[in-house]
Structure formats: C-alpha cells, structure tokens
Write an enzyme that holds these catalytic residues in place. Structure first.
Site, mmCIF file in Angstrom:
data_model
loop_
_atom_site.group_PDB
_atom_site.id
_atom_site.type_symbol
_atom_site.label_atom_id
_atom_site.label_comp_id
_atom_site.label_asym_id
_atom_site.label_seq_id
_atom_site.Cartn_x
_atom_site.Cartn_y
_atom_site.Cartn_z
ATOM 1 N N GLY A 190 0.792 -0.991 -0.341
ATOM 2 C CA GLY A 190 0.030 -0.040 -0.270
ATOM 3 C C GLY A 190 0.408 0.957 -0.016
ATOM 4 N N CYS A 243 5.936 -0.318 7.786
ATOM 5 C CA CYS A 243 5.389 0.915 6.790
ATOM 6 C C CYS A 243 6.928 0.999 6.348
ATOM 7 C CB CYS A 243 5.138 2.465 7.759
ATOM 8 S SG CYS A 243 4.578 3.519 7.360
ATOM 9 N N LEU A 244 6.536 1.734 4.896
ATOM 10 C CA LEU A 244 7.522 1.742 4.126
ATOM 11 C C LEU A 244 7.976 3.175 4.208
ATOM 12 C CD1 LEU A 244 6.421 0.847 0.546
ATOM 13 C CD2 LEU A 244 8.156 0.001 1.534
ATOM 14 N N HIS A 250 -4.709 1.340 7.787
ATOM 15 C CA HIS A 250 -3.214 2.147 7.632
ATOM 16 C C HIS A 250 -2.553 2.742 6.450
ATOM 17 C CE1 HIS A 250 1.406 1.289 7.597
ATOM 18 N NE2 HIS A 250 1.379 2.090 6.748
ATOM 19 N N GLU A 251 -3.296 2.841 5.286
ATOM 20 C CA GLU A 251 -3.309 4.023 4.575
ATOM 21 C C GLU A 251 -4.088 5.053 4.698
ATOM 22 O OE1 GLU A 251 -1.239 3.392 2.942
ATOM 23 O OE2 GLU A 251 -0.884 1.271 3.061
ATOM 24 N N GLN A 253 2.756 9.426 1.662
ATOM 25 C CA GLN A 253 4.894 9.451 1.921
ATOM 26 C C GLN A 253 5.398 9.669 1.180
ATOM 27 O OE1 GLN A 253 2.402 5.307 2.347
ATOM 28 N NE2 GLN A 253 4.011 4.746 3.672
ATOM 29 N N HIS A 265 -2.586 7.324 7.026
ATOM 30 C CA HIS A 265 -1.140 8.795 6.312
ATOM 31 C C HIS A 265 -2.508 9.718 6.425
ATOM 32 C CE1 HIS A 265 2.301 5.859 6.600
ATOM 33 N NE2 HIS A 265 1.917 5.085 5.987
#
Ligand code: GNR
Ligand code: NI
Length: 172
Positions: free
Chosen positions: A46, A91-92, A133-134, A51, A137
């Site tokens: 994702g 998480c990236l 999760h997204e 991000q 963000h």
C-alpha cells in the site's frame, strides 16, 4: 513513469493532514501511476500520497503477491466497520520495524476511482488492514503512534542513527 522518494519517520511532513482531491484528471492519474511504480519497487502492499509528499486524499493498495489486484481510492470514507483484528504491521516510512496494531476486521468504504466515479467496496483481512493503515497516513498518523512513547522514541533514535551511518557511507 518515475519512482518517487518515500518520506521516513520522523519527517514532519508525514504529519500533514491531506485535503480532498477536487478533480480526477490526467495529472492525478500520472501521480497514481508513479505511486504504483514506487510501491511495487519498494516492495509494499500500500502507499498513501502523504508518503510521497503529496498531501491529497489518495491511496493505493495491492496486497497480492503477483500485482493482480491494484486498488486506487480517492477521497476514501469508511461507511462501516466490524470486528477487531490484531496483526503485525510494517510501513515503508518506518523501514525495518513491525509491530502489532488493532484494526477493524471488516470495513465498507466509499471513494472515487481513477475515472472520478464513486465506488463502494467491502474489505476484510489484509486488504482491510492496509486500507485503514493508508487512511491513517492521510490524517498524518503512523502505526508507531499506536505504540508506547518509549517504543516510538527507540525506533526514531535507531532510524536516525542508521541514516547517519548511511550518509557517512555515501560520502566515502
Ligand atoms: O508494505 C506494507 N505492508 C504492510 C503490512 C501490514 C500492514 C500494513 C502494511 S502497509 C505497508 C506499506 C505502507 O507503508 N503503506 O503506507
Ligand atoms: Ni505506511
């Protein structure tokens, strides 16, 4: 197409609350295509626009191992949530750390697709976790915010130390 730079914790820009997308146009579709290239290369399941330092309400996901189910959610809204599930999240923007987070097990979301059409979708399991999760963000929230302040500080210090070592190595 271009791969975009992913912001990393504790970058203050990750704390920005994204604003609604007003028009779904070719410029937005170009960004979406760059976001897919970035997510698949990472690799990740994702990616939120936040991000990549674009503070618009846009996220993408593909939780399959063979890139077969790409989803684009613009201006997503949760209509229903059911049940509770706890899973390890990564998480990236917090590379190398995995921690348990509690989420709704099943969700129903409304969003615009890449053509600007309103859609509704149900999700459960990993896809439901990923969308939640997204969506965090887009509010400037990270999965480490569900952890204790002590754990968050430990992660922040370790990431900053690693980055110092990385820039030293590049300089040599
Ligand atoms: O690649 C990712 N894996 C992942 C695993 C469990 C729960 C959420 C995620 S999302 C993450 C990519 C990312 O950072 N998206 O914002
Ligand atoms: Ni993330």
């Amino acid at each position: 197409m271009a791969k975009l730079k992913i912001l990393e914790f504790p970058d203050a820009r990750l704390r920005t609350k994204a604003t609604p997308v007003e028009t779904v146009d070719d410029a937005l579709r170009a960004l979406i295509s760059d976001m897919f290239e970035t997510m698949y290369a990472a690799p990740g399941i994702g990616l939120a626009a936040t991000q990549v330092d674009v503070h618009k309400r846009l996220l993408i996901t593909d939780v399959t191992p063979d890139k077969s189910e790409p989803h684009v959610l613009i201006n997503p809204e949760i209509l229903e949530k059911d049940g509770v599930t706890v899973s390890d999240e990564g998480c990236l923007s917090v590379p190398g750390y995995y921690e348990e987070v509690e989420r709704a097990e099943h969700i129903r979301v409304r969003f615009l697709d890449r053509h600007g059409e309103t859609q509704e979708m149900e999700a459960e399991g990993l896809l439901a976790v990923c969308i939640q999760h997204e969506m965090d963000h887009l509010e400037g929230k990270l999965f480490v915010d569900y952890q204790s302040e002590a754990k968050r500080q430990r992660i922040r210090k370790k990431l900053q130390k690693e980055r110092r070592h990385q820039s030293a190595a590049v300089a040599m």
